[in-house]
Design a protein around this motif. Structure first.
Motif: not given
Length: 296
Positions: A212-218, A251-253
């Motif tokens: 929620a705080r870092f937009e590049n975290v998946h 993402l699917f893993g």
């Protein structure tokens, strides 16, 4: 779905039912044979970081495993490798580069470890076309903010190459696992594209907070929501609504081949969440397609 079920038929039905052109699995393991055999032996022995029986469902030769994965409709996947000591990452990267060259549907994967020459071989891997890096904080037993990795993180942040990081404290906590070290890393390198393995289990809420705080975290769904995982580290029911909120960054893993159940069960576990077709299409294909520029 059981480990002996008809995975190919189920996955084909799953794809057709949800209008998927295929699956993108961003958490699969292809390694040098002698390394993989040691990994399997560790699982067989239920080592300290495993802690319970963990039979490998797809214990086959490399070519059979590739055929199996493709038979599930997987259009792109990874060869996640990771070192547990120094002077190991560079040759793992050499193997992975060769594997990617002879396996065009594999995303060229690389790794690193905190050591003096890390930036050099990471830069070489980037120049050679690496598209994803894998880091295993638990196995490597190092803090992500180790000064020896400063140049590595900076290089990857600038290049925009995703790093899949096993940093949650499951299945067993390590000295440097948990959300705090990753938060410290993101404060220093906020542009990093991180993919948190296993959705950060068991610290699900805390890693969702970071997303929620870092937009590049998946986050990846590896083993999450399956009967096997839910028995030990169940996803908190109060956080289900946030799964929908982050539907464009999940993402699917699968952890193929090192899973103790059928591949189809991982998809079934996502479907039974009841989050809808658009969510499933995003998680199983569209999000990874967009992140890695995969056009099928």
């Amino acid at each position: 779905m059981s480990a002996t079920g008809d995975d190919s038929a189920y996955t084909a039905e799953f794809r057709e039912r949800h209008g998927l052109p295929g699956l993108i699995d961003i958490h699969t393991h292809f390694m040098p044979e002698r390394v993989l055999r040691k990994v399997w032996a560790y699982f067989d022995a239920a080592g300290p970081m495993i802690g319970r029986s963990w039979p490998i469902a797809y214990r086959d030769d490399e070519e059979v495993r590739l055929k199996t994965l493709r038979g599930f409709g997987v259009r792109a996947f990874t060869s996640l490798v990771y070192p547990h000591k120094a002077d190991m990452a560079a040759w793992l990267n050499e193997w992975s580069a060769d594997f990617a060259a002879r396996t065009p549907d594999c995303l060229h994967t690389a790794t690193f470890y905190p050591e003096r020459h890390a930036a050099s071989y990471v830069e070489a891997a980037v120049e050679a076309g690496a598209r994803i890096f894998k880091v295993h904080v638990q196995v490597g037993d190092f803090h992500p903010c180790d000064p020896l990795l400063n140049d590595v993180w900076g290089l990857l942040a600038d290049a925009g190459i995703p790093v899949l990081i096993h940093c949650g404290s499951g299945p067993a906590p390590g000295e440097f696992t948990g959300p705090e070290p990753v938060e410290a890393l993101l404060h220093r390198f906020p542009r990093l594209r991180l993919i948190v393995a296993h959705m950060g289990a068991p610290e699900y809420s805390e890693f969702l907070d970071l997303a929620a705080r870092f937009e590049n975290v998946h986050l990846d769904t590896t083993m999450n929501f399956t009967d096997f995982f839910e028995a030990e580290d169940p996803f908190p029911a109060e956080e289900y609504s946030r799964l929908r909120d982050f539907g464009d960054r999940i993402l699917f893993g699968s952890d193929f081949p090192n899973i103790p159940y059928s591949y189809g069960h991982a998809l079934y576990a996502l479907e039974r969440l009841g989050l809808g077709e658009e969510w499933l299409r995003n998680v199983c294909f569209d999000n990874a397609s967009r992140l890695f520029g995969i056009d099928v």
